[in-house]
Every structure is written in C-alpha cells, then in structure tokens.
Design a protein around this motif. Structure first.
Motif, mmCIF file in Angstrom:
data_model
loop_
_atom_site.group_PDB
_atom_site.id
_atom_site.type_symbol
_atom_site.label_atom_id
_atom_site.label_comp_id
_atom_site.label_asym_id
_atom_site.label_seq_id
_atom_site.Cartn_x
_atom_site.Cartn_y
_atom_site.Cartn_z
ATOM 1 N N ILE A 104 17.664 4.520 18.299
ATOM 2 C CA ILE A 104 18.159 5.539 19.215
ATOM 3 C C ILE A 104 19.149 6.456 18.494
ATOM 4 N N ASP A 105 19.937 5.878 17.607
ATOM 5 C CA ASP A 105 20.951 6.645 16.893
ATOM 6 C C ASP A 105 20.504 6.949 15.459
ATOM 7 N N GLU A 106 19.168 7.096 15.278
ATOM 8 C CA GLU A 106 18.601 7.157 13.935
ATOM 9 C C GLU A 106 19.074 8.326 13.091
ATOM 10 N N MET A 107 19.506 9.425 13.714
ATOM 11 C CA MET A 107 19.883 10.590 12.937
ATOM 12 C C MET A 107 21.341 10.568 12.521
ATOM 13 N N GLY A 108 22.004 9.438 12.764
ATOM 14 C CA GLY A 108 23.360 9.283 12.261
ATOM 15 C C GLY A 108 23.375 9.489 10.756
ATOM 16 N N ALA A 109 24.497 9.898 10.229
ATOM 17 C CA ALA A 109 24.583 10.241 8.806
ATOM 18 C C ALA A 109 24.207 9.077 7.902
ATOM 19 N N CYS A 110 24.610 7.858 8.273
ATOM 20 C CA CYS A 110 24.301 6.703 7.428
ATOM 21 C C CYS A 110 22.798 6.485 7.333
ATOM 22 N N ILE A 111 22.146 6.515 8.463
ATOM 23 C CA ILE A 111 20.718 6.225 8.498
ATOM 24 C C ILE A 111 19.930 7.343 7.835
ATOM 25 N N ARG A 112 20.311 8.587 8.115
ATOM 26 C CA ARG A 112 19.622 9.716 7.507
ATOM 27 C C ARG A 112 19.713 9.638 5.986
ATOM 28 N N HIS A 113 20.910 9.309 5.471
ATOM 29 C CA HIS A 113 21.076 9.218 4.027
ATOM 30 C C HIS A 113 20.183 8.123 3.458
ATOM 31 N N ALA A 114 20.155 6.968 4.107
ATOM 32 C CA ALA A 114 19.346 5.856 3.609
ATOM 33 C C ALA A 114 17.862 6.217 3.601
ATOM 34 N N ILE A 115 17.389 6.858 4.649
ATOM 35 C CA ILE A 115 15.989 7.267 4.704
ATOM 36 C C ILE A 115 15.692 8.290 3.606
ATOM 37 N N ASP A 116 16.628 9.201 3.374
ATOM 38 C CA ASP A 116 16.423 10.249 2.373
ATOM 39 C C ASP A 116 16.310 9.691 0.958
ATOM 40 N N THR A 117 16.869 8.516 0.691
ATOM 41 C CA THR A 117 16.803 7.956 -0.660
ATOM 42 C C THR A 117 15.518 7.182 -0.915
ATOM 43 N N ALA A 166 24.073 -1.595 5.230
ATOM 44 C CA ALA A 166 25.147 -2.585 5.132
ATOM 45 C C ALA A 166 26.203 -2.149 4.122
ATOM 46 N N GLY A 167 25.771 -1.461 3.052
ATOM 47 C CA GLY A 167 26.718 -1.025 2.036
ATOM 48 C C GLY A 167 27.469 0.239 2.398
ATOM 49 N N ARG A 168 26.898 1.064 3.260
ATOM 50 C CA ARG A 168 27.487 2.364 3.555
ATOM 51 C C ARG A 168 28.146 2.461 4.915
ATOM 52 N N CYS A 169 27.811 1.548 5.839
ATOM 53 C CA CYS A 169 28.198 1.761 7.231
ATOM 54 C C CYS A 169 28.927 0.576 7.846
ATOM 55 N N THR A 170 29.790 0.890 8.782
ATOM 56 C CA THR A 170 30.401 -0.104 9.648
ATOM 57 C C THR A 170 29.767 0.054 11.022
ATOM 58 N N PHE A 171 29.201 -1.028 11.544
ATOM 59 C CA PHE A 171 28.485 -0.956 12.804
ATOM 60 C C PHE A 171 29.359 -1.401 13.969
#
Length: 199
Positions: A104-117, A166-171
């Motif tokens: 639901i929150d997939e476009m958050g910066a953390c997730i977007r960055h991970a997908i982009d890599t 896990a390395g980039r984000c606090t959930f």
C-alpha cells in the motif's frame, strides 16, 4: 474469438490501465509511464497482425511494455546503480509475497530506491508477481524465460528488496495501522552531524 482476432481497439481497452500501472511502478514516474504506454501501444499496433495468440493479449502487452521500459532505462542518464544478483541456482517456489500493507505504501522513498536498484529482469519479475498479481507462469511468459527462471527471479528480487529495506529503513505503524517506513541515516550523514556536547 481467439486472442489473435481481438480488434486492436478492444485490446487497448483491455490492457491500457494495467500496463500503465505496471509502467508507473517500473519507472517511478507517471508522466514517463504515460509516454512509455504510448510507445507500447504503438509497438502492439505494429505487431498485431503477427500476434498468434500463444499468450494472452495482456501477457503480450506486459512483455512489450517490459522491453520498452528497459530500453528507456538503459540510457546512461537514467541508469540507477543496480546490484548484481546470481541467477544460476534453482530455488523452490517462494511462498508469500511482500506484506500487503507494505505494498500500500510502495512508493515510499525506501521502497522506490530498493526497486530502482534491481536489474531489469528482477524488477520486472517483482512488480509483475507481487504488485500486478500475475502468476509465476505468466511472469515467465512475459519475461520469455522458463518457469524455473521466473521463480528464481521472483525469489531473488524479494530477498534483495527485504534486505535493502532492512538496511535503509525503520518500519512502524502509523495511527491508521498502515505499515510505513522512514529512511535511516547512513554512516556519512551521521559523521557530518556534531556530537551532542561537543565543542
């Protein structure tokens, strides 16, 4: 009426919205995704006469859209830093997808960055399976690879995404119980900040 006999206008109505959703998730920008959708439809129009219906019209459209998006991102100015993931070994069919509330929150910066890599083939597999809801067999058809290879790509993409997050984000859960994340500071940012009490 077989897929090969579906009029182009009907095919466009059937696939435009799901393909646009896919392209937005692939490139992370609605304007770019709309441009890539138009290119996808142009290529579909050119190839419609030769479409033999071995796959569904939707699967065929996703396959074209994947190539269009990958071509777009191969431009040197648009290339994110990608990680290399091994694809040689076989893995069991992975069970369970990304947490629904995380999607639901997939476009958050953390997730977007991970997908982009992710490399193109893993990015496509992850988005198609976990965000577009295609089966592993359909992912294989879109990616023009074997079912075993598609399962490997899905498994490795999920594993990389979870490790990267896990390395980039606090959930945490917000007041509405939605699963969200904040980016962690990296070591260089922490080093630049003055220590409390330092003179």
């Amino acid at each position: 009426m077989s897929p090969a006999q579906v009029p182009f206008e009907a095919a466009v109505r059937q696939v435009s919205q799901p393909v646009l959703d896919y392209l937005v998730r692939y490139v992370g920008d609605i304007g770019t995704a709309e441009d890539l959708l138009q290119e996808t439809l142009i290529r579909m129009s050119r190839g419609m006469a030769g479409f033999e219906g071995r796959a569904s019209t939707k699967t065929w459209a996703f396959s074209i859209a994947s190539r269009v998006a990958a071509d777009y991102l191969r431009h040197p100015q648009r290339q994110p830093r990608t990680v290399e993931l091994e694809e040689a070994e076989a893995v069991a069919d992975p069970t369970g997808s990304i947490d629904e509330r995380l999607v639901i929150d997939e476009m958050g910066a953390c997730i977007r960055h991970a997908i982009d890599t992710l490399p193109d083939r893993y990015r496509a597999a992850l988005i198609l399976r976990d965000l577009q809801g295609l089966s592993a067999q359909q992912v294989a058809e879109v990616s023009e690879c074997s079912l075993a290879a598609a399962k490997i790509r899905i498994h490795r993409a999920r594993r990389h995404l979870k490790q990267a997050l896990a390395g980039r984000c606090t959930f945490y859960r917000d007041p509405d119980a939605v699963f969200r994340c904040d980016q962690k500071q990296d070591a260089s940012e922490r080093a630049e900040q003055p220590t409390v009490g330092a003179r």
